[in-house]
Design a protein around this motif. Structure first.
Motif, PDB file in Angstrom:
ATOM      1  N   GLN A  84      55.029  24.955 -37.664  1.00  0.00           N
ATOM      2  CA  GLN A  84      54.060  25.160 -36.603  1.00  0.00           C
ATOM      3  C   GLN A  84      54.448  26.440 -35.880  1.00  0.00           C
ATOM      4  O   GLN A  84      55.583  26.587 -35.428  1.00  0.00           O
ATOM      5  CB  GLN A  84      54.057  23.977 -35.643  1.00  0.00           C
ATOM      6  CG  GLN A  84      52.961  24.050 -34.625  1.00  0.00           C
ATOM      7  CD  GLN A  84      52.926  22.801 -33.766  1.00  0.00           C
ATOM      8  OE1 GLN A  84      53.812  21.958 -33.822  1.00  0.00           O
ATOM      9  NE2 GLN A  84      51.918  22.691 -32.943  1.00  0.00           N
ATOM     10  N   ILE A  85      53.504  27.347 -35.769  1.00  0.00           N
ATOM     11  CA  ILE A  85      53.769  28.641 -35.147  1.00  0.00           C
ATOM     12  C   ILE A  85      53.480  28.548 -33.648  1.00  0.00           C
ATOM     13  O   ILE A  85      52.401  28.134 -33.235  1.00  0.00           O
ATOM     14  CB  ILE A  85      52.914  29.758 -35.793  1.00  0.00           C
ATOM     15  CG1 ILE A  85      53.185  29.839 -37.295  1.00  0.00           C
ATOM     16  CG2 ILE A  85      53.172  31.094 -35.111  1.00  0.00           C
ATOM     17  CD1 ILE A  85      54.609  30.159 -37.671  1.00  0.00           C
ATOM     18  N   HIS A  86      54.465  28.929 -32.844  1.00  0.00           N
ATOM     19  CA  HIS A  86      54.315  28.942 -31.390  1.00  0.00           C
ATOM     20  C   HIS A  86      53.263  29.998 -31.045  1.00  0.00           C
ATOM     21  O   HIS A  86      53.366  31.151 -31.496  1.00  0.00           O
ATOM     22  CB  HIS A  86      55.653  29.274 -30.731  1.00  0.00           C
ATOM     23  CG  HIS A  86      55.647  29.114 -29.264  1.00  0.00           C
ATOM     24  ND1 HIS A  86      55.155  30.084 -28.423  1.00  0.00           N
ATOM     25  CD2 HIS A  86      56.059  28.096 -28.477  1.00  0.00           C
ATOM     26  CE1 HIS A  86      55.273  29.679 -27.174  1.00  0.00           C
ATOM     27  NE2 HIS A  86      55.822  28.468 -27.187  1.00  0.00           N
ATOM     28  N   PRO A  87      52.245  29.647 -30.264  1.00  0.00           N
ATOM     29  CA  PRO A  87      51.133  30.573 -30.025  1.00  0.00           C
ATOM     30  C   PRO A  87      51.503  31.854 -29.290  1.00  0.00           C
ATOM     31  O   PRO A  87      50.878  32.883 -29.505  1.00  0.00           O
ATOM     32  CB  PRO A  87      50.138  29.744 -29.200  1.00  0.00           C
ATOM     33  CG  PRO A  87      50.924  28.620 -28.638  1.00  0.00           C
ATOM     34  CD  PRO A  87      52.071  28.380 -29.572  1.00  0.00           C
ATOM     35  N   GLU A  88      52.505  31.818 -28.439  1.00  0.00           N
ATOM     36  CA  GLU A  88      52.879  33.009 -27.685  1.00  0.00           C
ATOM     37  C   GLU A  88      54.000  33.789 -28.353  1.00  0.00           C
ATOM     38  O   GLU A  88      53.955  35.007 -28.429  1.00  0.00           O
ATOM     39  CB  GLU A  88      53.296  32.622 -26.267  1.00  0.00           C
ATOM     40  CG  GLU A  88      52.163  32.046 -25.448  1.00  0.00           C
ATOM     41  CD  GLU A  88      52.650  31.428 -24.155  1.00  0.00           C
ATOM     42  OE1 GLU A  88      53.818  31.598 -23.799  1.00  0.00           O
ATOM     43  OE2 GLU A  88      51.824  30.765 -23.487  1.00  0.00           O
ATOM     44  N   ARG A 132      55.021  33.542 -31.499  1.00  0.00           N
ATOM     45  CA  ARG A 132      54.697  33.834 -32.912  1.00  0.00           C
ATOM     46  C   ARG A 132      55.889  33.533 -33.824  1.00  0.00           C
ATOM     47  O   ARG A 132      56.133  34.227 -34.800  1.00  0.00           O
ATOM     48  CB  ARG A 132      54.223  35.275 -33.095  1.00  0.00           C
ATOM     49  CG  ARG A 132      53.076  35.693 -32.189  1.00  0.00           C
ATOM     50  CD  ARG A 132      51.850  34.841 -32.263  1.00  0.00           C
ATOM     51  NE  ARG A 132      51.255  34.884 -33.598  1.00  0.00           N
ATOM     52  CZ  ARG A 132      50.411  33.983 -34.070  1.00  0.00           C
ATOM     53  NH1 ARG A 132      50.057  32.965 -33.331  1.00  0.00           N
ATOM     54  NH2 ARG A 132      49.924  34.095 -35.267  1.00  0.00           N
ATOM     55  N   LEU A 133      56.642  32.494 -33.486  1.00  0.00           N
ATOM     56  CA  LEU A 133      57.766  32.025 -34.295  1.00  0.00           C
ATOM     57  C   LEU A 133      57.487  30.590 -34.711  1.00  0.00           C
ATOM     58  O   LEU A 133      56.867  29.830 -33.963  1.00  0.00           O
ATOM     59  CB  LEU A 133      59.073  32.056 -33.506  1.00  0.00           C
ATOM     60  CG  LEU A 133      59.595  33.402 -33.039  1.00  0.00           C
ATOM     61  CD1 LEU A 133      60.807  33.196 -32.137  1.00  0.00           C
ATOM     62  CD2 LEU A 133      59.952  34.273 -34.213  1.00  0.00           C
ATOM     63  N   CYS A 134      57.984  30.206 -35.871  1.00  0.00           N
ATOM     64  CA  CYS A 134      57.897  28.819 -36.302  1.00  0.00           C
ATOM     65  C   CYS A 134      58.810  27.985 -35.400  1.00  0.00           C
ATOM     66  O   CYS A 134      59.975  28.350 -35.198  1.00  0.00           O
ATOM     67  CB  CYS A 134      58.323  28.687 -37.764  1.00  0.00           C
ATOM     68  SG  CYS A 134      58.387  26.968 -38.326  1.00  0.00           S
ATOM     69  N   THR A 147      59.532  34.372 -38.258  1.00  0.00           N
ATOM     70  CA  THR A 147      58.180  34.878 -38.036  1.00  0.00           C
ATOM     71  C   THR A 147      57.332  34.535 -39.254  1.00  0.00           C
ATOM     72  O   THR A 147      57.853  34.201 -40.324  1.00  0.00           O
ATOM     73  CB  THR A 147      58.179  36.408 -37.850  1.00  0.00           C
ATOM     74  OG1 THR A 147      58.596  37.023 -39.079  1.00  0.00           O
ATOM     75  CG2 THR A 147      59.084  36.836 -36.694  1.00  0.00           C
ATOM     76  N   ILE A 148      56.019  34.652 -39.099  1.00  0.00           N
ATOM     77  CA  ILE A 148      55.120  34.394 -40.224  1.00  0.00           C
ATOM     78  C   ILE A 148      55.439  35.344 -41.369  1.00  0.00           C
ATOM     79  O   ILE A 148      55.456  34.941 -42.534  1.00  0.00           O
ATOM     80  CB  ILE A 148      53.649  34.544 -39.785  1.00  0.00           C
ATOM     81  CG1 ILE A 148      53.297  33.482 -38.748  1.00  0.00           C
ATOM     82  CG2 ILE A 148      52.718  34.459 -40.986  1.00  0.00           C
ATOM     83  CD1 ILE A 148      51.936  33.663 -38.122  1.00  0.00           C
ATOM     84  N   ASP A 149      55.707  36.596 -41.054  1.00  0.00           N
ATOM     85  CA  ASP A 149      56.026  37.590 -42.078  1.00  0.00           C
ATOM     86  C   ASP A 149      57.311  37.218 -42.828  1.00  0.00           C
ATOM     87  O   ASP A 149      57.375  37.327 -44.055  1.00  0.00           O
ATOM     88  CB  ASP A 149      56.157  38.975 -41.442  1.00  0.00           C
ATOM     89  CG  ASP A 149      56.408  40.059 -42.467  1.00  0.00           C
ATOM     90  OD1 ASP A 149      55.612  40.170 -43.418  1.00  0.00           O
ATOM     91  OD2 ASP A 149      57.414  40.782 -42.319  1.00  0.00           O
ATOM     92  N   ARG A 169      67.139  33.166 -31.543  1.00  0.00           N
ATOM     93  CA  ARG A 169      65.709  32.975 -31.279  1.00  0.00           C
ATOM     94  C   ARG A 169      65.405  31.603 -30.702  1.00  0.00           C
ATOM     95  O   ARG A 169      64.384  31.419 -30.040  1.00  0.00           O
ATOM     96  CB  ARG A 169      64.909  33.149 -32.576  1.00  0.00           C
ATOM     97  CG  ARG A 169      65.016  34.539 -33.160  1.00  0.00           C
ATOM     98  CD  ARG A 169      64.262  34.600 -34.450  1.00  0.00           C
ATOM     99  NE  ARG A 169      64.427  35.877 -35.128  1.00  0.00           N
ATOM    100  CZ  ARG A 169      63.832  36.190 -36.261  1.00  0.00           C
ATOM    101  NH1 ARG A 169      63.053  35.307 -36.856  1.00  0.00           N
ATOM    102  NH2 ARG A 169      64.031  37.368 -36.817  1.00  0.00           N
TER     103      ARG A 169
END
Length: 78
Positions: free
Chosen positions: A20-24, A26-28, A34-36, A59
């Motif tokens: 689940q990616i944190h909306p602010e 941008r980390l799982c 990161t998504i990348d 992180r």
């Protein structure tokens, strides 16, 4: 009996299967990548993976901060 064919020296994936990616940030929220980084993981070199793995503990506190909630509301002055 050991099977040396299956012994690997590459870093394992930090995936915890909580994707689940944190909306602010941008980390799982499960592995802190990161998504990348998640998308490129299988194509990264061992060195690149180890560098990312070394940064993950730093992180975690970024996502531990709470935005408020009940405790915050109780301490607010009316």
């Amino acid at each position: 009996m050991t099977d040396d064919v299956w012994v690997r020296d590459e870093p394992l994936s930090p995936c915890t299967k909580v994707c689940q990616i944190h909306p602010e940030m941008r980390l799982c929220i499960g592995c802190y990548r990161t998504i990348d980084e998640i998308a490129r993981w299988s194509r990264l070199s061992d060195t690149e993976r180890r560098l990312i793995m070394d940064t993950l503990p730093d992180r975690a506190p970024m996502l531990a901060r709470r935005r408020g909630g009940r405790a915050s509301r109780l301490t607010r002055k009316p």
